[in-house]
Motif scaffolding. Sequence first.
Motif, PDB file in Angstrom:
ATOM      1  N   GLN A 234       0.820  -1.208   0.000  1.00 26.09           N
ATOM      2  CA  GLN A 234       0.000   0.000   0.000  1.00 26.09           C
ATOM      3  C   GLN A 234       0.861   1.267   0.000  1.00 26.09           C
ATOM      4  O   GLN A 234       0.437   2.302  -0.497  1.00 26.09           O
ATOM      5  CB  GLN A 234      -1.010   0.009   1.148  1.00 26.09           C
ATOM      6  N   THR A 235       2.071   1.173   0.530  1.00 25.37           N
ATOM      7  CA  THR A 235       2.976   2.327   0.488  1.00 25.37           C
ATOM      8  C   THR A 235       3.413   2.592  -0.943  1.00 25.37           C
ATOM      9  O   THR A 235       3.418   3.739  -1.396  1.00 25.37           O
ATOM     10  CB  THR A 235       4.202   2.092   1.390  1.00 25.37           C
ATOM     11  N   ILE A 236       3.749   1.541  -1.667  1.00 24.00           N
ATOM     12  CA  ILE A 236       4.144   1.701  -3.071  1.00 24.00           C
ATOM     13  C   ILE A 236       2.971   2.238  -3.883  1.00 24.00           C
ATOM     14  O   ILE A 236       3.134   3.131  -4.721  1.00 24.00           O
ATOM     15  CB  ILE A 236       4.679   0.366  -3.630  1.00 24.00           C
ATOM     16  N   GLU A 237       1.771   1.729  -3.617  1.00 26.23           N
ATOM     17  CA  GLU A 237       0.574   2.241  -4.293  1.00 26.23           C
ATOM     18  C   GLU A 237       0.385   3.732  -3.982  1.00 26.23           C
ATOM     19  O   GLU A 237       0.074   4.527  -4.872  1.00 26.23           O
ATOM     20  CB  GLU A 237      -0.654   1.450  -3.848  1.00 26.23           C
ATOM     21  N   SER A 238       0.584   4.094  -2.731  1.00 27.21           N
ATOM     22  CA  SER A 238       0.437   5.507  -2.341  1.00 27.21           C
ATOM     23  C   SER A 238       1.478   6.382  -3.030  1.00 27.21           C
ATOM     24  O   SER A 238       1.169   7.495  -3.462  1.00 27.21           O
ATOM     25  CB  SER A 238       0.558   5.651  -0.826  1.00 27.21           C
TER      26      SER A 238
END
Length: 130
Positions: free
Chosen positions: A25-29
């Motif tokens: 989810q950090t990479i997506e963010s």
Amino acid sequence: REDSARVANAAILVVASDEPELMGQTIESINCLMDMDVPVVVAINKIDLKNSDPARTRSLLEKNGLLQPGFCLGGVEPEVVEISAKTRQNLSRLERAVYRAIESRRPLLAWGDDIPAEGVVIESSSSRQT
């Protein structure tokens, strides 16, 4: 996350410094933030933990394109603040960094003492700790 692009004047990305890799989810963010093109403040959290490694976290963020030298979002380089939400360490620094990020957009915003502030929560969660 993508909905935030329509309402954000700045963004805060909170990343745990005790993880060996960035979470999905950090990479997506990060990808969403790059599409938004608004000033970003990166809060590297959990610096109070023994296995915290803010340097590793910075390196991971750099490898994922967010902290490349000279890279700008919303006209400014992302600012990084190492914090502990649990102990409240450096939260005032984070607050000042967010203020600077928003100030950098001031010419583009309706701003003034006579204009009421507005805020929108896009996503949130909470957990109880014992």
